[in-house]
Design a protein around this motif. Structure first.
Motif, mmCIF file in Angstrom:
data_model
loop_
_atom_site.group_PDB
_atom_site.id
_atom_site.type_symbol
_atom_site.label_atom_id
_atom_site.label_comp_id
_atom_site.label_asym_id
_atom_site.label_seq_id
_atom_site.Cartn_x
_atom_site.Cartn_y
_atom_site.Cartn_z
ATOM 1 N N THR A 70 0.840 -1.195 0.000
ATOM 2 C CA THR A 70 0.000 0.000 0.000
ATOM 3 C C THR A 70 0.875 1.244 0.000
ATOM 4 O OG1 THR A 70 -1.734 -1.147 1.216
ATOM 5 C CG2 THR A 70 -1.817 1.254 1.204
ATOM 6 N N GLU A 71 0.792 2.044 -1.055
ATOM 7 C CA GLU A 71 1.552 3.280 -1.119
ATOM 8 C C GLU A 71 0.716 4.442 -0.611
ATOM 9 O OE1 GLU A 71 3.093 3.917 -5.028
ATOM 10 O OE2 GLU A 71 4.924 2.821 -4.543
ATOM 11 N N LEU A 72 1.379 5.460 -0.146
ATOM 12 C CA LEU A 72 0.679 6.651 0.308
ATOM 13 C C LEU A 72 1.581 7.863 0.195
ATOM 14 C CD1 LEU A 72 0.499 7.043 4.164
ATOM 15 C CD2 LEU A 72 2.080 5.493 3.072
ATOM 16 N N ASP A 73 0.954 9.029 0.212
ATOM 17 C CA ASP A 73 1.665 10.296 0.247
ATOM 18 C C ASP A 73 1.559 10.891 1.641
ATOM 19 O OD1 ASP A 73 2.311 10.230 -2.485
ATOM 20 O OD2 ASP A 73 0.420 11.184 -3.048
ATOM 21 N N PRO A 97 5.983 1.411 1.743
ATOM 22 C CA PRO A 97 6.435 2.315 0.685
ATOM 23 C C PRO A 97 5.851 3.711 0.833
ATOM 24 C CG PRO A 97 5.709 0.217 -0.232
ATOM 25 C CD PRO A 97 5.295 0.231 1.204
ATOM 26 N N LEU A 98 6.687 4.689 0.693
ATOM 27 C CA LEU A 98 6.266 6.087 0.729
ATOM 28 C C LEU A 98 6.350 6.626 -0.690
ATOM 29 C CD1 LEU A 98 5.435 8.501 2.476
ATOM 30 C CD2 LEU A 98 7.845 8.946 2.892
ATOM 31 N N HIS A 99 5.214 6.986 -1.256
ATOM 32 C CA HIS A 99 5.189 7.437 -2.635
ATOM 33 C C HIS A 99 5.839 8.802 -2.769
ATOM 34 C CE1 HIS A 99 2.893 9.004 -6.305
ATOM 35 N NE2 HIS A 99 3.708 8.075 -6.762
ATOM 36 N N ARG A 100 5.250 9.800 -2.087
ATOM 37 C CA ARG A 100 5.810 11.155 -2.135
ATOM 38 C C ARG A 100 5.606 11.859 -0.803
ATOM 39 N NH1 ARG A 100 3.103 14.299 -6.926
ATOM 40 N NH2 ARG A 100 1.362 13.071 -6.142
ATOM 41 N N ILE A 101 6.484 12.811 -0.544
ATOM 42 C CA ILE A 101 6.312 13.751 0.565
ATOM 43 C C ILE A 101 5.993 15.095 -0.074
ATOM 44 C CG2 ILE A 101 7.351 14.820 2.587
ATOM 45 C CD1 ILE A 101 9.301 12.437 2.689
ATOM 46 N N ILE A 102 4.781 15.565 0.131
ATOM 47 C CA ILE A 102 4.319 16.811 -0.485
ATOM 48 C C ILE A 102 4.447 17.930 0.544
ATOM 49 C CG2 ILE A 102 2.342 17.995 -1.528
ATOM 50 C CD1 ILE A 102 1.360 15.171 -2.392
ATOM 51 N N LEU A 103 5.321 18.873 0.257
ATOM 52 C CA LEU A 103 5.620 19.956 1.190
ATOM 53 C C LEU A 103 4.982 21.243 0.712
ATOM 54 C CD1 LEU A 103 9.422 19.155 1.681
ATOM 55 C CD2 LEU A 103 7.503 18.410 3.121
ATOM 56 N N MET A 104 4.108 21.822 1.553
ATOM 57 C CA MET A 104 3.449 23.084 1.250
ATOM 58 C C MET A 104 4.172 24.162 2.041
ATOM 59 S SD MET A 104 1.226 22.036 -0.882
ATOM 60 C CE MET A 104 0.251 23.532 -1.104
ATOM 61 N N ASN A 105 5.194 24.751 1.406
ATOM 62 C CA ASN A 105 6.088 25.666 2.102
ATOM 63 C C ASN A 105 5.624 27.119 2.024
ATOM 64 O OD1 ASN A 105 8.763 26.422 3.348
ATOM 65 N ND2 ASN A 105 8.856 27.568 1.431
ATOM 66 N N THR A 106 5.521 27.770 3.174
ATOM 67 C CA THR A 106 5.151 29.178 3.244
ATOM 68 C C THR A 106 6.406 30.049 3.225
ATOM 69 O OG1 THR A 106 3.130 28.681 4.471
ATOM 70 C CG2 THR A 106 3.945 30.930 4.601
ATOM 71 N N GLU A 107 6.511 30.881 2.213
ATOM 72 C CA GLU A 107 7.611 31.828 1.988
ATOM 73 C C GLU A 107 8.898 31.116 1.550
ATOM 74 O OE1 GLU A 107 7.100 34.847 1.653
ATOM 75 O OE2 GLU A 107 5.209 35.185 2.729
ATOM 76 N N ARG A 108 9.176 31.228 0.274
ATOM 77 C CA ARG A 108 10.346 30.574 -0.304
ATOM 78 C C ARG A 108 11.654 31.057 0.327
ATOM 79 N NH1 ARG A 108 11.170 28.249 -6.082
ATOM 80 N NH2 ARG A 108 13.282 27.463 -5.812
ATOM 81 N N ALA A 109 11.704 32.316 0.751
ATOM 82 C CA ALA A 109 12.941 32.855 1.325
ATOM 83 C C ALA A 109 13.395 32.050 2.537
ATOM 84 C CB ALA A 109 12.744 34.326 1.699
ATOM 85 N N TYR A 110 12.463 31.611 3.372
ATOM 86 C CA TYR A 110 12.819 30.829 4.551
ATOM 87 C C TYR A 110 13.310 29.433 4.156
ATOM 88 C CZ TYR A 110 10.370 34.495 7.126
ATOM 89 O OH TYR A 110 9.971 35.701 7.645
ATOM 90 N N TRP A 111 12.753 28.889 3.086
ATOM 91 C CA TRP A 111 13.189 27.583 2.587
ATOM 92 C C TRP A 111 14.644 27.655 2.116
ATOM 93 C CZ3 TRP A 111 11.284 22.745 2.588
ATOM 94 C CH2 TRP A 111 11.799 21.825 1.672
ATOM 95 N N ASP A 112 14.950 28.682 1.344
ATOM 96 C CA ASP A 112 16.313 28.848 0.836
ATOM 97 C C ASP A 112 17.295 29.135 1.968
ATOM 98 O OD1 ASP A 112 15.353 28.450 -1.720
ATOM 99 O OD2 ASP A 112 15.127 30.585 -2.148
ATOM 100 N N ALA A 113 16.853 29.953 2.933
ATOM 101 C CA ALA A 113 17.738 30.319 4.042
ATOM 102 C C ALA A 113 18.141 29.102 4.868
ATOM 103 C CB ALA A 113 17.052 31.355 4.927
ATOM 104 N N ARG A 134 11.824 12.116 -3.870
ATOM 105 C CA ARG A 134 10.489 11.802 -3.363
ATOM 106 C C ARG A 134 9.769 13.021 -2.799
ATOM 107 N NH1 ARG A 134 11.042 6.673 0.450
ATOM 108 N NH2 ARG A 134 13.239 7.275 0.513
ATOM 109 N N CYS A 135 10.466 14.143 -2.663
ATOM 110 C CA CYS A 135 9.868 15.354 -2.104
ATOM 111 C C CYS A 135 9.377 16.273 -3.216
ATOM 112 C CB CYS A 135 10.878 16.112 -1.232
ATOM 113 S SG CYS A 135 11.182 15.322 0.356
ATOM 114 N N GLU A 136 8.173 16.738 -3.079
ATOM 115 C CA GLU A 136 7.572 17.672 -4.026
ATOM 116 C C GLU A 136 7.263 18.955 -3.254
ATOM 117 O OE1 GLU A 136 3.270 17.807 -6.124
ATOM 118 O OE2 GLU A 136 4.498 16.079 -6.654
ATOM 119 N N ILE A 137 7.895 20.062 -3.633
ATOM 120 C CA ILE A 137 7.762 21.312 -2.868
ATOM 121 C C ILE A 137 6.915 22.304 -3.633
ATOM 122 C CG2 ILE A 137 8.987 23.190 -1.738
ATOM 123 C CD1 ILE A 137 11.050 20.240 -2.714
ATOM 124 N N HIS A 138 5.925 22.856 -2.933
ATOM 125 C CA HIS A 138 5.073 23.897 -3.492
ATOM 126 C C HIS A 138 5.168 25.123 -2.583
ATOM 127 C CE1 HIS A 138 3.196 21.075 -6.326
ATOM 128 N NE2 HIS A 138 3.311 20.198 -5.337
#
Length: 315
Positions: free
Chosen positions: A4-7, A32-48, A63-67
């Protein structure tokens, strides 16, 4: 349980070391882990935070999908709904960035009652971090016991408001049922998990508490932070009278304060009781104001809330 796959869907804001510990533990799960979907607030903090490099180091970048979204776009319900739209698996798990799995069986145990048709939503047990204070450790034990159980709408007479208690700190969903119920409220200041759980149970569904699906998750809130948190909690309830109008939280809160005080006395920690009362008073006054938020001017709501952008979006 088969293949069984899941996100896993995680809202992220200012990623820190605990967040990367969470990702490392997710990479080691027993199913199995299909994907890790990351809903990131403010790209600047992600880059920092050098997050892209950390994902590479952990070996999970593929496996990580960043939005990315702005702080003004974030909503407790709407952002999670958007994350679900990116998911393709029949089951998905919601987590918060500060919840770290205790072992490699977290996802397997969360999914067990769903895959076997016992429930359409499940939530895990939150264990206080080793460095948490005595009040937080007792609170986690009080709210998250060591016995698993199922809840239906029939339990409301016995459990009251706790019938609908669930937490997106660590929760799994059947995608088909989630879609049929319309997902989380698209606009929510807080408490989107409990609102969904209530709708699920009211529609004849079943909610599972999985005591063996454990995450480390705890906070050390100040009285001011507890005030803000409980203000938002009460607002979420006031905005959904179809669920909460006949359910009261105050009696459960009083019961918890009494049990906590007795626990502190038995442990020889009576010096913590004044802090318990200060935190409890802050919770009560925040909750009382939140229930009456419609009577407050907008500037005062902004002073009381943890989520100012929510009010800025209000007409």
């Amino acid at each position: 349980m088969g293949e069984t796959e899941l996100d896993v869907i995680i809202p992220v804001y200012r990623p820190d070391e605990r967040f990367f510990q969470l990702l490392a533990q997710l990479a080691c799960q027993s199913i199995p882990l299909h994907r890790i979907i990351l809903m990131n607030t403010e790209r600047a903090y992600w880059d920092a935070a050098g997050a892209e490099g950390r994902l590479e180091t952990l070996g999970i970048s593929e496996r990580c999908e960043i939005h990315h979204l702005s702080k003004a776009e974030f909503d407790h319900g709407g952002t999670r709904n958007t994350g679900v739209l990116f998911s393709e698996t029949p089951y998905f798990v919601m987590m918060t960035q500060d919840a770290v799995p205790c072992d490699d069986k977290l996802l397997e145990r969360l999914l067990f009652p769903l895959v076997n048709g016992k429930a359409e939503m499940s939530y895990g047990r939150q264990v206080a971090s080793p460095d948490a204070d005595i009040l937080e450790k007792f609170t986690r034990r009080y709210n998250y016991g060591d016995q698993s159980f199922l809840k239906t709408e029939a339990d409301k007479e016995k459990l009251g408001i706790k019938t609908y208690f669930a937490s997106n700190v660590c929760a799994a969903y059947v995608r088909a049922r989630f879609d049929a119920l319309g997902g989380f409220p698209p606009r929510a200041i807080f408490n989107e998990d409990m609102i969904y759980a209530a709708r699920l149970l009211q529609s004849g569904g079943t909610l599972a508490y999985c005591a063996d699906a454990r995450v480390y998750h705890s906070h050390c809130y100040t009285p001011a932070q507890q005030f803000h948190r409980n203000f938002d909690l009460a607002v979420s309830q006031a905005e959904h009278p179809e669920i909460f109008a006949d359910l009261k939280s105050e009696a459960e809160g009083i019961r918890m304060v009494r049990r906590t005080a007795r626990f502190l006395k038995r442990q020889g920690e009576g010096r913590e009781i004044p802090r318990l009362f200060a935190l409890s008073a802050a919770k009560y006054f925040g909750y009382a104001l939140g229930k009456r938020y419609r009577l407050l001017p907008k500037w005062l709501r902004a002073r009381c809330t943890m989520n100012r952008s929510y009010w800025e979006k209000c007409a």
